[in-house]
Design an enzyme around this catalytic site. Structure first.
Site, PDB file in Angstrom:
ATOM      1  N   GLY A 209       0.536  -0.868  -0.243  1.00 19.90           N
ATOM      2  CA  GLY A 209      -0.075   0.022   0.240  1.00 19.90           C
ATOM      3  C   GLY A 209       0.773   0.948   0.288  1.00 19.90           C
ATOM      4  O   GLY A 209       2.068   0.522   0.001  1.00 19.90           O
ATOM      5  N   ASN A 210       0.298   2.240   0.273  1.00 22.21           N
ATOM      6  CA  ASN A 210       0.846   3.672   0.414  1.00 22.21           C
ATOM      7  C   ASN A 210       0.557   4.425   1.813  1.00 22.21           C
ATOM      8  O   ASN A 210      -0.793   4.263   1.785  1.00 22.21           O
ATOM      9  CB  ASN A 210       0.900   4.138  -0.949  1.00 22.21           C
ATOM     10  CG  ASN A 210      -0.065   4.519  -1.365  1.00 22.21           C
ATOM     11  OD1 ASN A 210      -1.271   5.554  -1.067  1.00 22.21           O
ATOM     12  ND2 ASN A 210      -1.047   3.751  -3.019  1.00 22.21           N
ATOM     13  N   ARG A 211       0.894   6.370   1.455  1.00 20.29           N
ATOM     14  CA  ARG A 211       0.408   6.443   2.270  1.00 20.29           C
ATOM     15  C   ARG A 211      -0.376   7.488   2.271  1.00 20.29           C
ATOM     16  O   ARG A 211      -0.752   8.973   3.207  1.00 20.29           O
ATOM     17  CB  ARG A 211       2.315   7.444   3.308  1.00 20.29           C
ATOM     18  CG  ARG A 211       2.829   6.450   3.815  1.00 20.29           C
ATOM     19  CD  ARG A 211       4.034   7.089   3.594  1.00 20.29           C
ATOM     20  NE  ARG A 211       4.445   8.244   4.711  1.00 20.29           N
ATOM     21  CZ  ARG A 211       4.147   8.536   6.060  1.00 20.29           C
ATOM     22  NH1 ARG A 211       4.114   6.997   6.517  1.00 20.29           N
ATOM     23  NH2 ARG A 211       3.587   9.087   6.743  1.00 20.29           N
ATOM     24  N   SER A 212      -1.309   7.599   0.979  1.00 21.18           N
ATOM     25  CA  SER A 212      -1.798   8.644   1.030  1.00 21.18           C
ATOM     26  C   SER A 212      -3.180   8.180   1.638  1.00 21.18           C
ATOM     27  O   SER A 212      -3.907   7.229   2.177  1.00 21.18           O
ATOM     28  CB  SER A 212      -2.311   8.633  -0.506  1.00 21.18           C
ATOM     29  OG  SER A 212      -3.516   9.465  -1.216  1.00 21.18           O
TER      30      SER A 212
END
Ligand code: CTP
Length: 403
Positions: A209-212
């Protein structure tokens, strides 16, 4: 106080009328002078005394009271904002056709200020072609019609048709008031926004995943609603409550986001890809949890490329002249990388953010430079993500295809 903004709160006859009391309270507590105009059937649900007590002003439903003051003209003309919550199918039909048989419908005809409708009704009524056409007519004329929420309806039914949360309606009103009179510049337009970050599953319990956080995409959705657009928000893993007035499609992975985006842009005037899309996904999905084996080295993770959705949308453009906007998250050589990315992706506008652990991701504020394919460059100083969102729409609006 002479210069308090004047708001007319129209209330049509639906069970959700009781929720309008909370909207009224928020409006009065934040310094607005509110005149409540219920329809006669609304008074079956919440009585005149309640509206009068909460607004601190007299309440009238029909045009025959205080005739010498011509309330059916004066109330609408003096208003800085008219909000109808709940707006029933019947009220929307009357407004769309210009009928005027009570004080509220007269007020709607005489108002020259922003008008917000917050519909609430059973799903079947909302989806009926008659209601769809009435809503489209009202939007085309510049009214803001917020999409109903999905959830429990009166009785045992669930579906789309609930009155959005009064706090959300209040936010739409606040923004519409801030923008003032004049036709909202996105009226009658359909805009698609992606928000959040995709998650690419490895096995039933793990993902890449990512931090958005999705805050920027949600700010774009809220501001577009306030500017009169029909909004489709494609949401990926934000955990945020659906914003009022937007049609929300929930997705998880990049491939799901791509499918939803391609479908939504079929009749869209503009699309803004604010979501952080994973460039790669695991080559294989393990249907059972991947177990570590004692003493063994971890198996290398094989990845495959995800499609570049923004580049694809820029190339496809099913509506001639459709405006395509991308975001670029950069940590180094921010502007040079941004310019190269704008060319590579083929979009019209690219919002370039500098990102880092404490910068932009998850924060309520950000700064950016918006690069245009035609050479323009707009610096957006550090401030709320909503201000950046409004700048994006300011740049999109003049580029929209002819309607
Ligand atoms: N984007 C997309 N599909 C992808 C990756 C990104 O549509 N597979 C979109 C994002 O929504 C964003 C823009 O492309 O609007 C830029 O995303 P960014 O992550 O900054 O760019 P990348 O394509 O990943 O380029 P790089 O890896 O060179 O930074």
């Amino acid at each position: 106080m002479a210069d308090r903004p004047k708001v007319v709160l129209g209330v049509a006859g639906g069970i959700a009328a009781y929720k309008a009391c909370e909207l009224l309270r928020r409006l009065t507590e934040s310094g607005h002078e509110v005149t409540v105009v219920p329809t006669a059937s609304a008074l079956h649900f919440v009585g005149e005394a309640t509206w009068s007590a909460l607004s601190g002003r007299p309440v009238s439903t029909e045009v025959w009271k205080d005739v010498h003051e011509v309330p059916h003209v004066r109330t609408g003309k003096a208003a800085d904002l008219v909000v109808v919550a709940p707006a029933t199918a019947d009220l929307l039909a009357k407004a769309a056709h210009g009928l005027a048989d009570d004080l509220l419908t007269n007020t709607l005809l005489t108002a020259r200020c922003p008008v917000v409708f917050a519909p609430a009704m059973h799903t079947e009524m909302w989806e009926h072609p008659a209601t769809r056409e009435n809503v489209a007519t009202l939007r085309r004329r510049g009214a803001i019609v917020v999409e109903p929420a999905v959830g429990r309806l009166t009785g045992v039914d669930t579906g789309k048709g609930r009155l959005p949360d009064p706090g959300e309606i209040f936010e739409v009103c606040r923004r519409a008031l801030a923008r003032g009179a004049g036709e909202p510049d996105l009226a009658g337009r359909h805009v698609v926004i992606s928000a959040g970050g995709t998650r690419e599953p490895l096995d039933p319990v793990r993902f890449l995943g990512n931090r958005s956080s999705g805050k920027q995409g949600f700010a774009l959705a809220r501001t577009a609603v306030a500017r009169g657009a029909r909004v489709t928000l494609i949401e990926a893993n934000t955990g945020l409550a659906d914003p009022a007035g937007a049609d929300v499609v929930h997705v998880g992975t990049a491939l799901e986001l791509r499918d939803a985006a391609l479908k939504a842009v079929a009749d869209a005037d503009a699309v803004v890809m604010a979501a952080a899309v994973a460039d790669f996904r695991p080559a294989a999905y393990a249907t059972g949890k991947i177990k570590k084996k004692d003493g063994a080295e971890p198996a290398p993770l094989e990845l495959v490329r995800n499609p570049d959705i923004l580049a694809e949308l820029s190339a496809v453009r099913p509506v001639p002249g459709q405006v395509v906007v991308g975001f670029a998250a950069e940590t180094d050589d921010v502007l040079d990388n941004g310019r190269a990315k704008l060319r590579r992706k083929g979009c019209d506008l690219l919002v370039v953010n500098e990102v880092g652990v404490d910068k932009t991701f998850g924060a309520a504020e950000s700064e950016a430079v918006v690069l245009a394919a035609d050479g323009g460059e707009t610096v957006v100083p550090y401030g709320p993500k909503e201000a950046l969102a409004d700048t994006v729409w300011d740049l999109v609006a003049p580029r929209l295809p002819r309607s």
